[in-house]
Design a protein around this motif. Structure first.
Motif, PDB file in Angstrom:
ATOM      1  N   ALA A 137     101.430  30.691  52.641  1.00 49.29           N
ATOM      2  CA  ALA A 137     100.941  29.368  52.258  1.00 49.29           C
ATOM      3  C   ALA A 137     101.844  28.233  52.725  1.00 49.29           C
ATOM      4  CB  ALA A 137     100.754  29.289  50.744  1.00 49.29           C
ATOM      5  N   SER A 138     103.035  28.550  53.198  1.00 44.46           N
ATOM      6  CA  SER A 138     103.932  27.487  53.685  1.00 44.46           C
ATOM      7  C   SER A 138     103.319  26.736  54.860  1.00 44.46           C
ATOM      8  CB  SER A 138     105.295  28.071  54.071  1.00 44.46           C
ATOM      9  OG  SER A 138     105.176  29.010  55.138  1.00 44.46           O
ATOM     10  N   ILE A 139     102.459  27.380  55.637  1.00 46.79           N
ATOM     11  CA  ILE A 139     101.824  26.724  56.786  1.00 46.79           C
ATOM     12  C   ILE A 139     100.927  25.578  56.327  1.00 46.79           C
ATOM     13  CG2 ILE A 139      99.816  28.277  56.849  1.00 46.79           C
ATOM     14  CD1 ILE A 139     101.622  26.743  59.901  1.00 46.79           C
ATOM     15  N   LEU A 140     100.399  25.668  55.121  1.00 48.00           N
ATOM     16  CA  LEU A 140      99.479  24.634  54.631  1.00 48.00           C
ATOM     17  C   LEU A 140     100.153  23.274  54.532  1.00 48.00           C
ATOM     18  CD1 LEU A 140      97.752  26.659  51.754  1.00 48.00           C
ATOM     19  CD2 LEU A 140      96.972  26.387  54.127  1.00 48.00           C
ATOM     20  N   MET A 141     101.464  23.276  54.327  1.00 45.07           N
ATOM     21  CA  MET A 141     102.191  22.012  54.174  1.00 45.07           C
ATOM     22  C   MET A 141     102.230  21.206  55.469  1.00 45.07           C
ATOM     23  SD  MET A 141     102.857  22.049  50.982  1.00 45.07           S
ATOM     24  CE  MET A 141     101.390  23.084  50.774  1.00 45.07           C
ATOM     25  N   THR A 142     101.865  21.805  56.589  1.00 47.78           N
ATOM     26  CA  THR A 142     101.841  21.084  57.862  1.00 47.78           C
ATOM     27  C   THR A 142     100.482  20.452  58.137  1.00 47.78           C
ATOM     28  OG1 THR A 142     101.166  23.008  59.216  1.00 47.78           O
ATOM     29  CG2 THR A 142     103.523  22.747  58.761  1.00 47.78           C
ATOM     30  N   HIS A 143      99.509  20.658  57.234  1.00 48.03           N
ATOM     31  CA  HIS A 143      98.181  20.068  57.424  1.00 48.03           C
ATOM     32  C   HIS A 143      98.260  18.555  57.195  1.00 48.03           C
ATOM     33  CE1 HIS A 143      93.890  19.209  56.834  1.00 48.03           C
ATOM     34  NE2 HIS A 143      93.652  20.348  57.459  1.00 48.03           N
ATOM     35  N   PRO A 144      97.563  17.749  57.998  1.00 49.23           N
ATOM     36  CA  PRO A 144      97.648  16.288  57.862  1.00 49.23           C
ATOM     37  C   PRO A 144      96.935  15.725  56.633  1.00 49.23           C
ATOM     38  CG  PRO A 144      96.056  16.876  59.559  1.00 49.23           C
ATOM     39  CD  PRO A 144      96.766  18.147  59.179  1.00 49.23           C
ATOM     40  N   ASN A 145      96.099  16.526  55.984  1.00 46.23           N
ATOM     41  CA  ASN A 145      95.357  16.025  54.825  1.00 46.23           C
ATOM     42  C   ASN A 145      95.257  17.115  53.766  1.00 46.23           C
ATOM     43  OD1 ASN A 145      93.784  14.437  53.126  1.00 46.23           O
ATOM     44  ND2 ASN A 145      91.877  14.876  54.223  1.00 46.23           N
ATOM     45  N   ILE A 146      96.363  17.353  53.070  1.00 48.90           N
ATOM     46  CA  ILE A 146      96.377  18.365  52.015  1.00 48.90           C
ATOM     47  C   ILE A 146      96.753  17.712  50.688  1.00 48.90           C
ATOM     48  CG2 ILE A 146      98.752  19.057  52.637  1.00 48.90           C
ATOM     49  CD1 ILE A 146      98.011  21.861  51.483  1.00 48.90           C
ATOM     50  N   THR A 147      96.016  18.081  49.646  1.00 50.59           N
ATOM     51  CA  THR A 147      96.309  17.654  48.282  1.00 50.59           C
ATOM     52  C   THR A 147      96.781  18.870  47.499  1.00 50.59           C
ATOM     53  OG1 THR A 147      94.565  15.967  48.390  1.00 50.59           O
ATOM     54  CG2 THR A 147      95.384  16.579  46.201  1.00 50.59           C
ATOM     55  N   VAL A 148      97.956  18.779  46.906  1.00 51.31           N
ATOM     56  CA  VAL A 148      98.496  19.856  46.085  1.00 51.31           C
ATOM     57  C   VAL A 148      98.468  19.381  44.635  1.00 51.31           C
ATOM     58  CG1 VAL A 148     100.470  21.349  45.614  1.00 51.31           C
ATOM     59  CG2 VAL A 148      99.983  20.625  47.974  1.00 51.31           C
ATOM     60  N   ILE A 149      97.757  20.127  43.783  1.00 49.95           N
ATOM     61  CA  ILE A 149      97.613  19.745  42.385  1.00 49.95           C
ATOM     62  C   ILE A 149      98.303  20.804  41.529  1.00 49.95           C
ATOM     63  CG2 ILE A 149      96.018  19.046  40.570  1.00 49.95           C
ATOM     64  CD1 ILE A 149      93.863  18.744  42.755  1.00 49.95           C
ATOM     65  N   LEU A 150      99.324  20.395  40.799  1.00 48.15           N
ATOM     66  CA  LEU A 150     100.102  21.280  39.952  1.00 48.15           C
ATOM     67  C   LEU A 150     100.033  20.809  38.501  1.00 48.15           C
ATOM     68  CD1 LEU A 150     103.424  21.383  42.023  1.00 48.15           C
ATOM     69  CD2 LEU A 150     101.366  22.734  42.415  1.00 48.15           C
ATOM     70  N   ASP A 151     100.126  21.737  37.567  1.00 45.10           N
ATOM     71  CA  ASP A 151     100.408  21.307  36.209  1.00 45.10           C
ATOM     72  C   ASP A 151     101.935  21.229  36.059  1.00 45.10           C
ATOM     73  OD1 ASP A 151     101.189  23.954  35.901  1.00 45.10           O
ATOM     74  OD2 ASP A 151      99.670  24.442  34.389  1.00 45.10           O
ATOM     75  N   GLU A 152     102.400  20.640  34.956  1.00 43.62           N
ATOM     76  CA  GLU A 152     103.840  20.430  34.809  1.00 43.62           C
ATOM     77  C   GLU A 152     104.614  21.747  34.792  1.00 43.62           C
ATOM     78  OE1 GLU A 152     104.400  17.985  31.370  1.00 43.62           O
ATOM     79  OE2 GLU A 152     103.809  16.148  32.431  1.00 43.62           O
ATOM     80  N   ALA A 153     103.991  22.809  34.258  1.00 48.88           N
ATOM     81  CA  ALA A 153     104.673  24.106  34.217  1.00 48.88           C
ATOM     82  C   ALA A 153     104.927  24.642  35.618  1.00 48.88           C
ATOM     83  CB  ALA A 153     103.845  25.096  33.405  1.00 48.88           C
ATOM     84  N   ALA A 154     103.943  24.501  36.503  1.00 50.76           N
ATOM     85  CA  ALA A 154     104.106  24.976  37.873  1.00 50.76           C
ATOM     86  C   ALA A 154     105.088  24.115  38.655  1.00 50.76           C
ATOM     87  CB  ALA A 154     102.756  25.011  38.582  1.00 50.76           C
ATOM     88  N   ALA A 155     105.196  22.842  38.276  1.00 49.58           N
ATOM     89  CA  ALA A 155     106.046  21.900  39.023  1.00 49.58           C
ATOM     90  C   ALA A 155     107.497  21.871  38.546  1.00 49.58           C
ATOM     91  CB  ALA A 155     105.461  20.498  38.912  1.00 49.58           C
ATOM     92  N   LYS A 156     107.846  22.661  37.558  1.00 52.20           N
ATOM     93  CA  LYS A 156     109.142  22.535  36.890  1.00 52.20           C
ATOM     94  C   LYS A 156     110.348  22.773  37.795  1.00 52.20           C
ATOM     95  CE  LYS A 156     110.759  25.720  34.259  1.00 52.20           C
ATOM     96  NZ  LYS A 156     111.020  26.644  33.150  1.00 52.20           N
ATOM     97  N   SER A 157     110.175  23.559  38.872  1.00 48.62           N
ATOM     98  CA  SER A 157     111.329  23.885  39.724  1.00 48.62           C
ATOM     99  C   SER A 157     111.450  22.977  40.942  1.00 48.62           C
ATOM    100  CB  SER A 157     111.228  25.344  40.188  1.00 48.62           C
ATOM    101  OG  SER A 157     111.297  26.235  39.091  1.00 48.62           O
ATOM    102  N   LEU A 158     110.515  22.065  41.127  1.00 45.97           N
ATOM    103  CA  LEU A 158     110.584  21.187  42.308  1.00 45.97           C
ATOM    104  C   LEU A 158     111.736  20.205  42.194  1.00 45.97           C
ATOM    105  CD1 LEU A 158     106.804  20.286  42.831  1.00 45.97           C
ATOM    106  CD2 LEU A 158     108.144  22.044  44.009  1.00 45.97           C
ATOM    107  N   LYS A 159     112.286  19.821  43.353  1.00 46.90           N
ATOM    108  CA  LYS A 159     113.341  18.827  43.361  1.00 46.90           C
ATOM    109  C   LYS A 159     112.774  17.480  42.922  1.00 46.90           C
ATOM    110  CE  LYS A 159     115.992  20.978  47.086  1.00 46.90           C
ATOM    111  NZ  LYS A 159     116.485  20.837  48.486  1.00 46.90           N
TER     112      LYS A 159
END
Length: 236
Positions: free
Chosen positions: A214-236
């Motif tokens: 799934a890391s390749i998806l981050m290179t798409h020019p139009n991607i929306t990533v929707i997380l809840d706070e629990a999933a986002a807890k480790s992001l910088k």
């Protein structure tokens, strides 16, 4: 990347349903490819409720299943049976608007999608191992379009599927490849729960590697990533 961090799963589901509905309301042919499973369950419930209250022509909305795991002695595979129950039947999708992915047609699907204007939206979840659609670590080649993986009793793929499904898989597994997904106009990745926090951190913060498909998806020019706070807890 458009990153949306929702308070909770319910809010994530509301946002997701809104994005899908916005695509449906276009006054032209719309080609959607939607995930099944637990992550979109509430979003589909919300979508079904909203569509029941709208007077709209849905004849121009087409659905392309992006992967399929055959189930032994079953008419439909995992994806088709899941989407029929969660969305297609509740909103009354006409059979001719459902484009099932099978071992018989997978080699032609990329050409057929291109002929009808491409995919407007691919809605995906994320596996704890970093897979998206059916693109699994150890099997993913970023250059591939739609492809099949043999499922042979006793091999690693068979054992993995049987453990995941809780029932006996059939003899094939087909999926949109990374190249097919990346050709879509808009990608939406939904991820919920603390158990997905570490893998979504790796997906978003890199590096781009076939070991985490799934890391390749981050290179798409139009991607929306929707997380809840629990999933986002480790992001910088």
């Amino acid at each position: 990347m458009d990153l949306v961090i929702a308070k909770d799963y319910e809010t994530l589901s509301e946002v997701t349903a809104g994005i899908v509905l916005e695509k449906m309301l276009k006054h032209r042919r719309v080609n959607l490819s939607l995930t099944t499973g637990n992550s979109p369950k509430m979003a589909y419930e919300i979508l079904v409720d909203k569509l029941s209250k709208l007077q709209m022509d849905t004849s121009m909305i087409h659905y392309y299943n992006f992967d399929e795991v055959a189930l032994k002695d079953k008419q439909y595979g995992l994806t088709m049976s899941g989407l029929k129950k969660a969305l297609y039947e509740p909103i009354g999708v006409a059979p001719e608007n459902i484009h099932e992915l099978t071992i018989e047609n997978y080699q032609e699907i990329d050409k057929k999608i291109a002929q009808v204007g491409g995919l407007d939206l691919v809605l995906m979840g994320l596996g704890e191992d970093g897979h998206f659609c059916g693109n699994m670590p150890g099997y993913t080649d970023f250059s591939k379009e739609t492809y099949s993986i043999p499922v042979i009793p006793g091999d690693q793929m068979y054992e993995s599927l049987q453990e995941h499904l809780g029932e006996e898989p059939g003899d094939y597994f087909v999926t949109f490849g990374p190249k097919t997904v990346m050709a879509a106009k808009h990608l939406v990745l939904i991820v919920n729960g603390e158990h997905k926090a570490e893998i979504i951190k790796q997906v978003i913060e890199g590096p781009v590697t076939e070991k985490i498909p799934a890391s390749i998806l981050m290179t798409h020019p139009n991607i929306t990533v929707i997380l809840d706070e629990a999933a986002a807890k480790s992001l910088k």
